[in-house]
Write an enzyme that holds these catalytic residues in place. Structure first.
Site, PDB file in Angstrom:
ATOM      1  N   HIS A 306       0.862  -1.195   0.000  1.00  0.00           N
ATOM      2  CA  HIS A 306       0.000   0.000   0.000  1.00  0.00           C
ATOM      3  C   HIS A 306       0.890   1.234   0.000  1.00  0.00           C
ATOM      4  O   HIS A 306       1.954   1.242   0.596  1.00  0.00           O
ATOM      5  CB  HIS A 306      -0.892   0.013   1.254  1.00  0.00           C
ATOM      6  CG  HIS A 306      -2.076   0.892   1.121  1.00  0.00           C
ATOM      7  ND1 HIS A 306      -2.016   2.230   1.355  1.00  0.00           N
ATOM      8  CD2 HIS A 306      -3.346   0.622   0.734  1.00  0.00           C
ATOM      9  CE1 HIS A 306      -3.205   2.764   1.155  1.00  0.00           C
ATOM     10  NE2 HIS A 306      -4.028   1.805   0.765  1.00  0.00           N
ATOM     11  N   ASP A 364      -7.920  -5.354  -0.035  1.00  0.00           N
ATOM     12  CA  ASP A 364      -8.368  -6.241  -1.124  1.00  0.00           C
ATOM     13  C   ASP A 364      -7.996  -7.698  -0.905  1.00  0.00           C
ATOM     14  O   ASP A 364      -8.403  -8.559  -1.689  1.00  0.00           O
ATOM     15  CB  ASP A 364      -7.768  -5.748  -2.440  1.00  0.00           C
ATOM     16  CG  ASP A 364      -8.310  -4.379  -2.791  1.00  0.00           C
ATOM     17  OD1 ASP A 364      -7.531  -3.429  -2.890  1.00  0.00           O
ATOM     18  OD2 ASP A 364      -9.554  -4.268  -2.902  1.00  0.00           O
TER      19      ASP A 364
HETATM   20  C1  SDX Z   1      -6.204   0.013  -2.870  1.00  0.00           C
HETATM   21  O1  SDX Z   1      -4.440   4.540  -2.036  1.00  0.00           O
HETATM   22  C2  SDX Z   1      -5.369   3.906  -1.402  1.00  0.00           C
HETATM   23  O2  SDX Z   1      -5.745   4.276  -0.321  1.00  0.00           O
HETATM   24  C3  SDX Z   1      -5.937   2.712  -2.152  1.00  0.00           C
HETATM   25  C4  SDX Z   1      -6.940   1.862  -1.375  1.00  0.00           C
HETATM   26  C5  SDX Z   1      -8.215   2.626  -1.113  1.00  0.00           C
HETATM   27  O3  SDX Z   1      -8.952   2.248  -0.195  1.00  0.00           O
HETATM   28  O4  SDX Z   1      -8.542   3.548  -1.930  1.00  0.00           O
HETATM   29  O5  SDX Z   1      -6.392   1.442  -0.150  1.00  0.00           O
HETATM   30  C6  SDX Z   1      -7.356   0.632  -2.188  1.00  0.00           C
HETATM   31  O6  SDX Z   1      -5.946   0.352  -4.002  1.00  0.00           O
HETATM   32  C7  SDX Z   1      -5.343  -0.959  -2.121  1.00  0.00           C
HETATM   33  C8  SDX Z   1      -4.110  -1.456  -2.952  1.00  0.00           C
HETATM   34  C9  SDX Z   1      -4.604  -2.561  -3.885  1.00  0.00           C
HETATM   35  N1  SDX Z   1      -3.582  -2.915  -4.856  1.00  0.00           N
HETATM   36  C10 SDX Z   1      -2.930  -4.108  -4.782  1.00  0.00           C
HETATM   37  O7  SDX Z   1      -3.111  -4.936  -3.879  1.00  0.00           O
HETATM   38  C11 SDX Z   1      -1.993  -4.388  -5.947  1.00  0.00           C
HETATM   39  C12 SDX Z   1      -0.639  -4.917  -5.427  1.00  0.00           C
HETATM   40  N2  SDX Z   1       0.021  -3.835  -4.721  1.00  0.00           N
HETATM   41  C13 SDX Z   1       1.000  -3.037  -5.462  1.00  0.00           C
HETATM   42  O8  SDX Z   1       0.627  -2.807  -6.792  1.00  0.00           O
HETATM   43  C14 SDX Z   1       1.468  -1.809  -4.678  1.00  0.00           C
HETATM   44  O9  SDX Z   1       1.751  -2.234  -3.410  1.00  0.00           O
HETATM   45  C15 SDX Z   1       0.587  -0.582  -4.609  1.00  0.00           C
HETATM   46  C16 SDX Z   1       0.178  -0.094  -5.958  1.00  0.00           C
HETATM   47  C17 SDX Z   1      -0.633  -0.866  -3.809  1.00  0.00           C
HETATM   48  C18 SDX Z   1       1.389   0.526  -3.901  1.00  0.00           C
HETATM   49  O10 SDX Z   1       2.412   0.844  -4.753  1.00  0.00           O
HETATM   50  P1  SDX Z   1       3.467   2.012  -4.369  1.00  0.00           P
HETATM   51  O11 SDX Z   1       3.158   2.679  -3.101  1.00  0.00           O
HETATM   52  O12 SDX Z   1       3.602   2.862  -5.562  1.00  0.00           O
HETATM   53  O13 SDX Z   1       4.756   1.208  -4.025  1.00  0.00           O
HETATM   54  P2  SDX Z   1       5.763   0.743  -5.104  1.00  0.00           P
HETATM   55  O14 SDX Z   1       5.019   0.215  -6.289  1.00  0.00           O
HETATM   56  O15 SDX Z   1       6.722   1.849  -5.323  1.00  0.00           O
HETATM   57  O16 SDX Z   1       6.440  -0.492  -4.363  1.00  0.00           O
HETATM   58  C19 SDX Z   1       7.479  -0.250  -3.432  1.00  0.00           C
HETATM   59  C20 SDX Z   1       8.348  -1.490  -3.541  1.00  0.00           C
HETATM   60  C21 SDX Z   1       8.743  -1.807  -5.001  1.00  0.00           C
HETATM   61  O17 SDX Z   1       9.974  -2.475  -4.967  1.00  0.00           O
HETATM   62  P3  SDX Z   1      11.326  -1.566  -5.286  1.00  0.00           P
HETATM   63  O18 SDX Z   1      11.071  -0.910  -6.639  1.00  0.00           O
HETATM   64  O19 SDX Z   1      11.409  -0.571  -4.143  1.00  0.00           O
HETATM   65  O20 SDX Z   1      12.426  -2.590  -5.307  1.00  0.00           O
HETATM   66  O21 SDX Z   1       7.602  -2.623  -3.079  1.00  0.00           O
HETATM   67  C22 SDX Z   1       7.433  -3.539  -4.158  1.00  0.00           C
HETATM   68  C23 SDX Z   1       7.684  -2.791  -5.451  1.00  0.00           C
HETATM   69  O22 SDX Z   1       8.150  -3.684  -6.445  1.00  0.00           O
HETATM   70  N3  SDX Z   1       6.014  -3.980  -4.075  1.00  0.00           N
HETATM   71  C24 SDX Z   1       5.623  -5.238  -4.249  1.00  0.00           C
HETATM   72  C25 SDX Z   1       4.232  -5.203  -4.042  1.00  0.00           C
HETATM   73  N4  SDX Z   1       3.831  -3.946  -3.794  1.00  0.00           N
HETATM   74  C26 SDX Z   1       4.949  -3.190  -3.826  1.00  0.00           C
HETATM   75  N5  SDX Z   1       6.279  -6.372  -4.545  1.00  0.00           N
HETATM   76  C27 SDX Z   1       5.530  -7.495  -4.640  1.00  0.00           C
HETATM   77  N6  SDX Z   1       4.183  -7.559  -4.447  1.00  0.00           N
HETATM   78  C28 SDX Z   1       3.513  -6.425  -4.148  1.00  0.00           C
HETATM   79  N7  SDX Z   1       2.171  -6.468  -3.968  1.00  0.00           N
END
Ligand code: SDX
Length: 429
Positions: A306, A364
């Site tokens: 998140h 989720d």
């Molecule tokens: C919702 O914003 C909100 O409040 C949203 C929400 C709401 O109520 O409105 O809470 C609802 O959207 C919840 C999130 C649902 N999405 C997912 O579950 C999809 C999987 N999650 C990822 O796509 C990700 O965690 C996000 C999109 C939710 C957050 O992404 P960020 O904050 O932009 O973080 P990032 O992509 O920069 O990740 C940071 C690091 C990265 O690694 P590095 O580049 O630092 O090496 O963490 C890794 C990412 O690769 N990472 C993951 C991961 N999520 C982040 N690696 C593996 N699996 C994951 N799920």
């Protein structure tokens, strides 16, 4: 408002910027005059460190895993309140008195039908259309049917549009579902509560009576409450930006629906259940965790991570408990998907990669398991999220429109393209 300032020193400039202190969370540096004073922009793709507005509606402490709606913690609201009362709280800022709640619920109940002619909109879609595509289209088309609540400068029209959106979204979501399964639409009933009405509109058929299971309607109402609002998430920010141009509320909510559909946002509940099903058995979990950690593999654990929470999403905690309760009460024996979800959570949280990046289950991760047990197909998971979040979008929209500081949103950019050059005739290229 803090009386302190921040100094920015670069080139031959020293710029002093005012700072502001919130009632909760980090101080902010007001950079609105920075370009005028220093001829520079700030740069923050994805707004990881940028406050786009001030708000009094919802506050998240990502480190603690805390979520407050007008100061009330989400776990208390999920346990002791119900969705329409939370709607009142988000919209008007205080918990209602009994009389205020009765009036509010009556106004919502009496707006649950949609204009009869809107039915024809559904028939323009293919039967295999995703319900989110249908919701997006139908909600956007509402501005063609409800002209008398599109003037955002009129507080009364803003209030009518708010009630209409909250009241009609379950009807539209249920109709989208019925259309995709080839069953006749079911009209809302005024003698049912909000969650029971939605369940009946989804699962009732003309051939037999449908009795709403009170356990299911309570679980449904709790899912609505847990998804109601969440600060300036991507879809709420979309609604705010669209509204800043003066666009009508229905068009702006349709923009929010479009944004929510993405698998990185509200589409994650569908993607998460499909992922858990693809994993299938607990012995395949290590393979998927390895893929999630592999930089060369675009796969991510859906339902994990998140932007704000760097601890457990408090909504996930409530939903995890609900998943157990609902499956037990529905007599869903050893649900393989739930077992995979719990083991995946355990293994991921024990893995240094997830611990270091502070990746925890989010809202989720468990919601899809409950929704599937309740009888919904995965394609209805995000429409239910959109239905629930409508009050959050509307509350944030109302707050912004009423803010005298409101102006059209227009971010700047870091331009990396070609500088000025002259046109070249095709013969000379
Ligand atoms: C919702 O914003 C909100 O409040 C949203 C929400 C709401 O109520 O409105 O809470 C609802 O959207 C919840 C999130 C649902 N999405 C997912 O579950 C999809 C999987 N999650 C990822 O796509 C990700 O965690 C996000 C999109 C939710 C957050 O992404 P960020 O904050 O932009 O973080 P990032 O992509 O920069 O990740 C940071 C690091 C990265 O690694 P590095 O580049 O630092 O090496 O963490 C890794 C990412 O690769 N990472 C993951 C991961 N999520 C982040 N690696 C593996 N699996 C994951 N799920």
């Amino acid at each position: 408002m803090a009386d302190k300032t921040a100094k920015l020193i670069f080139d031959d400039k020293e710029i002093e910027l005012p700072m502001m202190s919130p009632t909760a969370g980090p101080d902010v540096i007001d950079i609105s005059k920075l370009y005028a004073q220093g001829n520079v922009f700030t740069y923050d793709p994805g707004f990881t460190s940028t406050a786009a507005c001030d708000s009094t509606i919802t506050y998240i402490d990502g480190g603690k895993g805390e979520l407050l709606h007008r100061g009330y913690p989400i776990d208390q609201l999920a346990k002791d309140s119900h969705y329409l009362e939370v709607c009142y709280l988000l919209l008007y800022g205080e918990l209602p008195s009994a009389a205020q709640l009765e009036d509010f619920e009556s106004r919502v109940t009496n707006h649950t039908m949609i204009h009869e002619q809107m039915m024809f909109l559904f028939r323009g879609f293919r039967r295999d259309a995703h319900p989110m595509a249908i919701m997006n289209g139908v909600v956007g088309a509402m501005s063609a049917f409800y002209h008398d609540s599109t003037d955002i400068s009129d507080p009364w029209q803003r209030e009518v549009a708010s009630i209409r959106m909250i009241a009609k979204m379950p009807t539209i979501a249920a109709m989208a579902y019925k259309f995709t399964i080839g069953q006749p639409f079911v009209y809302p009933r005024n003698d049912l509560d909000y969650a029971s009405n939605f369940l009946r509109m989804c699962f009732s058929v003309p051939c037999e009576d449908y009795q709403v299971n009170p356990i299911l309607s309570r679980a449904m109402d709790r899912i609505f409450t847990l998804h109601a609002d969440h600060e300036q998430n991507a879809s709420t920010s979309t609604v705010r930006l669209a509204s800043s141009s003066g666009a009508n509320p229905f068009a702006c909510i349709a923009a929010g629906i479009a944004c929510l559909w993405g698998p990185a946002h509200g589409g994650a509940n569908q993607a998460c259940l499909e992922m858990l099903r693809e994993i299938g058995t607990v012995d395949r979990i290590p393979e998927f965790i390895a893929r999630a950690k592999d930089k060369n593999d675009p796969f991510r654990l859906m339902g994990f991570g998140h932007r704000v929470y760097k601890n457990f999403d408090p909504r996930a905690k409530v939903l995890k408990q609900s998943a157990d309760e609902v499956l037990d009460l529905l007599g869903v024996e050893d649900n393989a998907v739930l077992q995979v979800a719990k083991e995946l959570e355990k293994q991921a949280l024990a893995d240094p990669y997830f611990a270091e990046k502070k990746l925890f289950p989010n809202v989720d991760f468990y919601s899809g398991i409950i929704l599937e047990a309740m009888g919904f197909p995965t394609s209805m998971f995000t429409p239910i999220f959109a239905l629930s979040r409508t009050v959050g979008w509307i509350s944030q929209w109302k707050e912004m429109i009423a803010d005298p500081k409101m102006k059209i949103g227009r971010p700047r950019q870091l331009y990396q393209g070609e500088t000025l050059r002259n046109y070249v005739d095709i013969e000379k290229r």
